[in-house]
Enzyme design. Sequence first.
Site, PDB file in Angstrom:
ATOM      1  N   SER A   1       0.763  -1.153  -0.027  1.00 59.33           N
ATOM      2  CA  SER A   1       0.140  -0.182  -0.011  1.00 59.33           C
ATOM      3  C   SER A   1       0.864   1.261  -0.122  1.00 59.33           C
ATOM      4  CB  SER A   1      -1.083  -0.135   1.303  1.00 59.33           C
ATOM      5  OG  SER A   1      -1.608  -1.323   1.313  1.00 59.33           O
TER       6      SER A   1
ATOM      7  N   HIS B   1      -3.054  -1.793  -4.238  1.00 60.93           N
ATOM      8  CA  HIS B   1      -4.816  -1.756  -4.213  1.00 60.93           C
ATOM      9  C   HIS B   1      -5.251  -0.264  -4.344  1.00 60.93           C
ATOM     10  CE1 HIS B   1      -4.874  -1.044   0.031  1.00 60.93           C
ATOM     11  NE2 HIS B   1      -3.885  -1.647  -0.113  1.00 60.93           N
TER      12      HIS B   1
END
Lengths: 74, 254
Positions: B127, B150
């Site tokens: 992330s 993501h």
Amino acid sequence: MILYSIIPADVVFGNYFGKNADEYSLKEILYEGEKVEVIPMSNNTYKVNRIISTEPKAYLNPKLMPGSVIESLK
Amino acid sequence: MNTDNNKVTLNKFSSDEENIQESSKEDIQELKELGKSTVKSKRGNIHCLTVIGQIEGHIVLPPQNKTTKYEHVIPQLVAIEESEDIDGLLLILNTVGGDVEAGLAIAEMIASMSKPSVSLVLGGGHSIGVPMAVATKYSFIAPSATMTIHPIRLSGMIIGVPQTFEYFDKMQERVVQFVSKNSKISSETFRSLMLKTGELANDVGTILFGEEAVKHGLIDETGGLHEALNKLYELIDLKKGEDANICLDEKGGV
């Protein structure tokens, strides 16, 4: 705040107001010229939890090793 | 009991070392008083910033989280940039993500440093760890490490209006832009990895393994500590050479 993480938010924020919070009372102190995170124990002693420093040599100082006990803060 | 034993051995160790330690301490003190730099290794003096767990920003996370705190890291980066004794920065990442603002702030700080910096992703750089990994001048990833890319999302109460979606899109764009600017991956490829379906069990996105991250141009090379340190010292030598050239030019000009 936007949490951009692979850990689900309910895991990150779980137990936020739970009674567990007191058990992890960590303190940050300056010791041997380096910032260290310590766990307060009885009799004004502290146990080193981790070193917060980017100085690689600080990690070789036996007095700052995680688990070592600081007798008094002076 | 275990901690008691540890304490005993540590104390013994420290008493044995005390004499040596004290003499070396005097040396350091002397050097400081004489205005000379602190003890260096032959190849140069580096500092190492380890980023673990969650990146903690505006909100203090509950104590069950291991965190790297914004207010610790930022001043350290300033000190490293300003210190004459430090030649370079090694950034070691093993993070699960965290606060977008804090993560981007740290990444921007590292990207704008003039001193050589090298990052090494171990375990995982997920992330918000992705922009941090690409922020350094050169990046490494261990072959077994992974990076999860993501979309940004928010849990809890949100106002269900189209503007919320747009706001999210903007927040996500900050990450996409930073990553594409600081690595060889294009913003289109990065966005498509972010929105890929069928890779993660219950989410949209992609998990990149070490080699794949290099193949996509996100990370420069696979490697470990040795490779990362060698590259950092190489960059330090390069910078020293450049600085020396500038000095010569200035003298020549006068």
